[in-house]
Design an enzyme around this catalytic site. Structure first.
Site, PDB file in Angstrom:
ATOM      1  N   GLY A 127      -9.161  -4.627   2.360  1.00  0.00           N
ATOM      2  CA  GLY A 127      -8.107  -4.711   3.452  1.00  0.00           C
ATOM      3  C   GLY A 127      -8.133  -3.842   4.427  1.00  0.00           C
ATOM      4  O   GLY A 127      -9.282  -3.097   4.646  1.00  0.00           O
ATOM      5  N   THR A 148       1.035  -1.194   0.036  1.00  0.00           N
ATOM      6  CA  THR A 148      -0.035   0.004  -0.007  1.00  0.00           C
ATOM      7  C   THR A 148       0.791   1.068   0.009  1.00  0.00           C
ATOM      8  O   THR A 148       1.946   1.072   0.659  1.00  0.00           O
ATOM      9  CB  THR A 148      -0.760   0.025   1.226  1.00  0.00           C
ATOM     10  N   ARG A 166     -13.185  -8.123  -1.662  1.00  0.00           N
ATOM     11  CA  ARG A 166     -12.201  -8.346  -0.685  1.00  0.00           C
ATOM     12  C   ARG A 166     -11.739  -6.831  -0.238  1.00  0.00           C
ATOM     13  O   ARG A 166     -11.326  -6.148  -0.974  1.00  0.00           O
ATOM     14  CB  ARG A 166     -11.190  -9.148  -0.822  1.00  0.00           C
ATOM     15  N   GLY A 215       0.894  -3.913   4.406  1.00  0.00           N
ATOM     16  CA  GLY A 215       1.138  -5.163   4.653  1.00  0.00           C
ATOM     17  C   GLY A 215      -0.224  -5.967   4.379  1.00  0.00           C
ATOM     18  O   GLY A 215      -0.885  -5.409   3.529  1.00  0.00           O
ATOM     19  N   LEU A 216      -0.320  -6.968   5.136  1.00  0.00           N
ATOM     20  CA  LEU A 216      -1.467  -7.733   5.004  1.00  0.00           C
ATOM     21  C   LEU A 216      -2.833  -7.130   5.730  1.00  0.00           C
ATOM     22  O   LEU A 216      -2.851  -7.386   7.001  1.00  0.00           O
ATOM     23  CB  LEU A 216      -1.164  -9.545   5.412  1.00  0.00           C
ATOM     24  N   GLY A 217      -3.646  -6.671   4.847  1.00  0.00           N
ATOM     25  CA  GLY A 217      -4.790  -6.120   5.547  1.00  0.00           C
ATOM     26  C   GLY A 217      -5.685  -7.108   6.594  1.00  0.00           C
ATOM     27  O   GLY A 217      -6.053  -6.574   7.716  1.00  0.00           O
TER      28      GLY A 217
HETATM   29  N1  GLY Z   1      -2.699  -3.292   3.099  1.00  0.00           N
HETATM   30  C1  GLY Z   1      -3.276  -3.482   1.793  1.00  0.00           C
HETATM   31  C2  GLY Z   1      -4.426  -4.775   1.780  1.00  0.00           C
HETATM   32  O1  GLY Z   1      -4.232  -5.649   2.528  1.00  0.00           O
HETATM   33  O2  GLY Z   1      -5.220  -4.566   1.184  1.00  0.00           O
END
Ligand code: GLY
Length: 296
Positions: free
Chosen positions: A171, A141, A169, A193-195
């Site tokens: 995040g 991001t 989906r 990172g991982l939402g």
């Molecule tokens: N940080 C972005 C997402 O996971 O969508």
């Protein structure tokens, strides 16, 4: 990926322009660059080959927020989020509703699937069909915090989210408190990172809360990441996946935190030209190096 944008933002801030305009110009630069495969044009698509984008803009002077999720076929999600932050109601719009708002307000339509991103998607689809591998791969991001000469603070985020994500989906990036938070009286923070894991931590709000208690942005980033990691590990017996953050307080002190190695970010201040840093996770703390040479 944000270096060129930060150069443009610094120019604006040096001529006493608004923090929100600096955020907008910087994030727009990233969105418009087709080489970045996780933001704006050139962003990798969902499992159906559609580029669904999320973005947010928050004004730390009055807490106004504009957020959009799952928007397709519009050029600059950050500009749409900024415009939405000026509305009194309906500040978080998804999909068709976000597109209708963008259309009515004259934002530019564009097919955001670049040829390169389409090729990557076709290849990945074939690979997933053959090997049965998880479709999940690659996310990033652009997220920024900005402080101007009138002491206004703004944060912004923009992303195309996970490659091969399910349609619909969303995040952390458009979620206040998780992907971003700012209070001009304290400071701001934003995440990448991982939402799916970032939203479990409400990490951006937590960093701002810690700064309000008087800790430095760097301590706040480290504390928030490592406290959450500990709790997550206790519950799940495994580490959370990628979480990285940037933060700045209202004095212009900054920090960054990560739970991986090689997290790259850019900082510019009054006295510092835009500089690229790389952060690594070492022994429960974030170690920050200038792209060349140790600075902390
Ligand atoms: N940080 C972005 C997402 O996971 O969508």
């Amino acid at each position: 990926m944000s270096y060129d944008g930060v150069v443009k933002a610094k120019k604006l801030l040096s001529s006493k322009k608004y923090a929100g305009d600096a955020i907008e110009i910087a994030i727009k630069d990233v969105e418009n660059n087709p080489s970045y495969t996780s933001v704006g044009y050139g962003g990798v698509p969902n499992e159906h080959g559609e580029v669904e984008m999320d973005a947010a803009f928050m004004n730390g002077d009055n807490f106004s927020i504009g957020a959009i999720a799952g928007i397709k076929d519009f050029e600059n999600p950050i500009c749409i989020a900024k415009a939405l932050s000026k509305e009194k109601y309906n500040n978080f719009l998804i999909g068709a509703g976000a597109e209708e708002f963008a259309h009515i307000n004259g934002f530019e339509r564009k097919n955001m699937l670049s040829e390169k991103a389409k090729e990557t998607w076709i290849k990945k689809k074939e690979e997933v069909a053959k090997t049965g591998l998880s479709a999940y791969d690659g996310h990033d991001t652009v997220c920024m915090v900005s402080l101007d000469s009138s002491n206004s603070m703004v944060v912004g985020t923009s992303t195309s989210g996970l490659f091969m994500k399910k349609k619909g989906r969303v995040g952390d990036s458009p979620i206040a408190g998780s992907g971003f938070y700012v209070d001009s009286n304290i400071g701001g923070a934003a995440a990448t990172g991982l939402g799916e894991d970032i939203t479990k931590s409400c990490i951006s709000y937590e960093i701002v809360r810690l700064m309000e208690e008087g800790v430095t942005p760097q301590e706040a980033c480290d504390t928030a990441i490592f406290k959450f990691t500990k709790k997550y590990k206790e519950k799940n017996h495994t580490e959370p996946r990628h979480i990285s953050v940037v933060a700045m307080n209202n004095k212009g002190q900054w920090g960054a935190g990560t739970n991986l190695n090689g997290y790259t970010f850019v900082v510019a201040t009054n006295s510092k030209e835009p500089t690229i840093y790389v952060a690594d996770y070492i022994g429960g703390k974030t170690k920050i190096n200038k792209k060349y040479g140790v600075v902390k």
